[in-house]
Structure formats: C-alpha cells, structure tokens
Enzyme design. Structure first.
Site, PDB file in Angstrom:
ATOM      1  N   HIS A   1       0.813  -1.226   0.000  1.00 33.56           N
ATOM      2  CA  HIS A   1       0.000   0.000   0.000  1.00 33.56           C
ATOM      3  C   HIS A   1       0.847   1.278   0.000  1.00 33.56           C
ATOM      4  O   HIS A   1       0.308   2.358  -0.239  1.00 33.56           O
ATOM      5  CB  HIS A   1      -0.913   0.035   1.229  1.00 33.56           C
ATOM      6  CG  HIS A   1      -1.994  -0.995   1.234  1.00 33.56           C
ATOM      7  ND1 HIS A   1      -2.808  -1.219   0.152  1.00 33.56           N
ATOM      8  CD2 HIS A   1      -2.400  -1.862   2.207  1.00 33.56           C
ATOM      9  CE1 HIS A   1      -3.669  -2.189   0.457  1.00 33.56           C
ATOM     10  NE2 HIS A   1      -3.429  -2.595   1.678  1.00 33.56           N
TER      11      HIS A   1
ATOM     12  N   ASP B   1      -2.897 -10.629  -2.139  1.00 35.19           N
ATOM     13  CA  ASP B   1      -3.468 -10.100  -0.897  1.00 35.19           C
ATOM     14  C   ASP B   1      -4.932  -9.762  -1.144  1.00 35.19           C
ATOM     15  O   ASP B   1      -5.329  -9.426  -2.265  1.00 35.19           O
ATOM     16  CB  ASP B   1      -2.710  -8.838  -0.484  1.00 35.19           C
ATOM     17  CG  ASP B   1      -3.049  -8.351   0.914  1.00 35.19           C
ATOM     18  OD1 ASP B   1      -2.275  -8.647   1.840  1.00 35.19           O
ATOM     19  OD2 ASP B   1      -4.075  -7.671   1.061  1.00 35.19           O
TER      20      ASP B   1
ATOM     21  N   HIS C   1      -6.504  -7.233  -0.273  1.00 27.80           N
ATOM     22  CA  HIS C   1      -6.631  -5.804  -0.581  1.00 27.80           C
ATOM     23  C   HIS C   1      -5.789  -5.448  -1.802  1.00 27.80           C
ATOM     24  O   HIS C   1      -4.730  -6.039  -2.033  1.00 27.80           O
ATOM     25  CB  HIS C   1      -6.181  -4.966   0.620  1.00 27.80           C
ATOM     26  CG  HIS C   1      -6.894  -5.289   1.879  1.00 27.80           C
ATOM     27  ND1 HIS C   1      -6.356  -6.111   2.850  1.00 27.80           N
ATOM     28  CD2 HIS C   1      -8.131  -4.938   2.328  1.00 27.80           C
ATOM     29  CE1 HIS C   1      -7.217  -6.230   3.854  1.00 27.80           C
ATOM     30  NE2 HIS C   1      -8.300  -5.541   3.552  1.00 27.80           N
TER      31      HIS C   1
ATOM     32  N   ASP D   1      -4.609 -12.625   4.007  1.00 25.35           N
ATOM     33  CA  ASP D   1      -5.804 -12.090   4.662  1.00 25.35           C
ATOM     34  C   ASP D   1      -7.088 -12.370   3.888  1.00 25.35           C
ATOM     35  O   ASP D   1      -8.162 -11.933   4.286  1.00 25.35           O
ATOM     36  CB  ASP D   1      -5.664 -10.594   4.931  1.00 25.35           C
ATOM     37  CG  ASP D   1      -5.031  -9.834   3.781  1.00 25.35           C
ATOM     38  OD1 ASP D   1      -4.748 -10.451   2.729  1.00 25.35           O
ATOM     39  OD2 ASP D   1      -4.784  -8.627   3.930  1.00 25.35           O
TER      40      ASP D   1
END
Length: 432
Positions: free
Chosen positions: A211, A248, A250, A335
């Site tokens: 990120h 991931d 996200h 995740d």
C-alpha cells in the site's frame, strides 16, 4: 508530508483519534493507515560513512563488499536448496491489539519449526539467510520520492531523543524500524545460473509494503518491499521484465502506482471488490507506454478456491505467457483466508498451497524458476501461520496438509455467476 514529535505519548490509547479500541477489527484499515515502527530506522546511517553505503535498519551491518555476493549462500548450498527464506519481523511494533502485530512473523516461524520445515529438519533443502543486507536509502528512492526517504531520515534523529514520530502522508503512520532487503532475490538469481530448477525465495518481512505509495506511507505500509525488489532485480541483475502477482485480499495500490506507466513491469492483482483502499478497478490498466501491463481483477465477496483456480488458469497464466517475464515476484497476502476478519473472501489453506505450487511451476516454465514471495497481509495468526507453512510445503514439493486445518463446513456457496462475469470482463479488457 509532516512530522510531529509525540514525546512518548501512547500511539494506541483510546483518546487517539487515529485508533479506537472499540472499533471492530474489520474497520482497522479504513481508520488507521499505518503502525508504530521503532525509531531506530536510520540510527546506523550516521555511522555508515566513507565508502560504506547508508542502510536502513539498525540491527544489520552494511559492509561495502556485501553487494558483491560475499554473504550469499555458497554454490554448493544453493545447488541443494528448494526454499531460501529470510526473517525480518520488526519486533519494535508490539501493540498486541493491533491486527498488524509483532506476533505475526514469530507465529509463522514457530509453525515452520513445529511442522519440521526448517533446515534443522530438512537439511540442505531449506536455507535461512542470516546476514542479509537491508535496502539502502538509494534503493528505496528507486521507488519512493527522495523527499520522503531522506526527510524520514532527518526526523528519525529527533525521534531518538523525543519519542515517536507521526508521519502525515497518505494517512497517519507511526514510524520506527523496518528492514528491507533483496538477498532472497540475489540468492535465487545466483542459483538460477547453476541449476534449471532453482529454489524459491520467501521474505518473511514485516511490515507489509504494497500500500505504500511513491510519495509516502499508507495502510500499515512504510515502503514498497516488492516494488523495491523489482527495481533491484532490474538494476543489479539485468532482469528487465518483472511480473508481479499480488494475491493479498486488498488491492496493492502502492505497487500499482509505482509501475503504472512502466512497460517492463507487469502488475497483476486480484482482490476483494470494494475492500480497502477502494482502488484496483477493472479499468485501471496502466497508462502511456505501460498501458496494458497493469491488470486489476476485483472479485466479489465470498469468492473462494474455485474462483482463484479459474483466475490462475484463465488470467494469470495467459498474461504471464504473453509478457515473457525474467523473474516473478509475489505479494503474498494471506488475509483472504476465510478465518481472517479484515475481509470477506473464503480462501483456505489449500487455496494458498495451490497458488504457491502453480506460481512455482509458472516460473519454472517461463523464467528459469526465478521466483520470490514477499509477505504482505494475514492477521489471523493461526490461518496465517498454517497457510505460510503449506506454502513452504508447496515450494518444497511436499503434499499439502491443509486438510488437517481447513474446515469445509464453514464454507458457503461461492458467487459463481459474479465471478464468471468478472473474469470475462477482465479477459475482454486485456484480450486474453
């Protein structure tokens, strides 16, 4: 970007506007864009002058001859290895109630030991890198703005005396130490020169990085680990074409942004639609010379093993075959597991075994086996540690033990129709 002294004020107290203990864990990434990191980040920089390059990270010494490979495993060691891994747990961030806690990497290491997947049990098949070199400030500046990298260095000296530093960039982030390195990349590349099926690398690194945008930190992430490794592979090893797979849950917006107009780095992310940070839409395909080398596939909540297998076969494989990479790097976030509360996919330990096995084979088919995984998310310690352990099994060529952990009774029907529509849309956009 602004820096403020906090004078030892607790960063996670209930009175802090950036962190509310009463919030449900699934809201963390929306309400808090980073974490405390130890203030040792640049302590060694002041000492490493005159012929010794500056390094980020206090616990590892950087020597001027480290980059020539003197600290890498020997040719004999590399020729016998199946997995090369390193551990950089950043233990300074020790807020137990934060999902990105200091227990994450130790939980993985403990699971690897318990399941007999380390060199203690596997001998020469597994190598743990002990004396790796942290990334230099210049390495990091190959991805991030120099104002951010060197500005952070300047203010770290103040933090040593006055407490924590609050960074106001793309969201409030507390800074301490992080160790970034490319020795897994160096080792895998070295092995690929002497064998057709080199070991796969895995950097068990914390904090995550995908990120972190070029201008600063975001979403638990300080620096873009995979992005920095990609530039390292290009600059140091001459591996021009880098294929990055981000699984991931996200969207890896930082990696996405770093290479958005770069035709030599293909960034492919599949992630949960509508999850943090809200980026990674279908039409984000790159720009300029890089148009077509960014692929974002948002999947509906509830997507599981069947969806991911289809994504791999119908999207990842044809993209990689067409791109013809020199190395594959993986943002390995766990995740998306059904037990992880930060999102709403229902991947299983077996899903991650399948992904690791398939990616390893893809690298063997397309780029001489050169492949390195970098740990991203994964916040349920049990599902994280079991899934990484099963990833190691896949990379070692062992049978999966996912059946001993996964409970099929908690899974529900996947949104097959929506998944199919999403895959067909991305195939149309990218002419797959």
């Amino acid at each position: 970007m602004h820096f403020h002294n906090l004078h030892r004020s607790p960063p996670f107290s209930s009175g802090n506007g950036f962190f509310l203990l009463g919030h449900h864990v699934s809201r963390w990434k929306r309400s808090y864009n980073g974490r405390e990191l130890e203030t040792r980040l640049f302590r060694n920089n002041r000492r490493n002058r005159g012929g010794v390059k500056k390094c980020l990270g206090a616990s590892i010494n950087c020597s001027s001859n480290a980059s020539n490979g003197s600290s890498l495993p020997s040719i004999e060691q590399l020729s016998n290895a199946r997995v090369i891994y390193s551990v950089a747990p950043s233990m300074g961030h020790n807020q137990e109630s934060h999902p990105e806690s200091h227990f994450r990497v130790p939980a993985i290491v403990k699971a690897l030991e318990k399941m007999e997947l380390t060199s203690k049990f596997r001998g020469s098949e597994v190598i743990e890198l002990q004396n790796f070199e942290p990334a230099s400030a210049d390495d990091i500046a190959s991805v991030h703005a120099r104002a951010y990298v060197y500005g952070l260095e300047k203010f770290m000296d103040q933090a040593l005396e006055k407490g924590l530093i609050l960074i106001e960039g793309s969201g409030p982030t507390y800074a301490t130490s992080t160790v970034l390195h490319a020795y897994c990349v160096d080792s895998v590349v070295a092995a690929s020169k002497i064998m057709k099926d080199p070991p796969t690398g895995f950097a068990l690194i914390r904090p995550p990085g995908h990120h972190a945008v070029p201008k600063g930190p975001m979403g638990f992430c300080i620096f873009g680990n995979v992005a920095i490794a990609a530039r390292h592979a290009q600059r140091v090893h001459g591996l021009k074409r880098v294929f990055i797979i981000d699984f991931d849950v996200h969207h890896g917006n930082g990696t996405n942004d770093a290479f958005y107009d770069d035709p030599d780095v293909f960034f492919l992310s599949f992630h949960q639609d509508g999850s943090y940070p809200g980026t990674g839409k279908f039409d984000e395909v790159g720009s300029g010379d890089g148009e077509g080398t960014t692929l974002n596939l948002p999947l509906p909540g509830g997507s599981g093993d069947t969806a991911i297998r289809t994504v791999f076969e119908e999207v990842i494989v044809p993209c990689a075959q067409r791109f013809k990479p020199d190395i594959i790097l993986v943002s390995a976030g766990y995740d998306g597991h059904v037990l992880d509360e930060l999102a709403n996919l229902q991947l299983t330990t077996g899903t991650y075994y399948m992904l690791a096995s398939s990616i390893k084979q893809l690298a063997k088919d397309l780029c001489g086996g050169r492949c390195v995984f970098f740990l991203e998310g994964g916040y349920n310690l049990k599902s994280l540690s079991y899934s990484v352990a099963d990833t190691f099994r896949a990379l070692l060529g062992d049978k999966s033990l996912a059946g001993e952990f996964d409970n099929p009774n908690i899974l529900y029907e996947e949104p097959t129709k929506k998944v199919k529509q999403a895959i067909q849309r991305i195939k149309h956009l990218h002419s797959l």
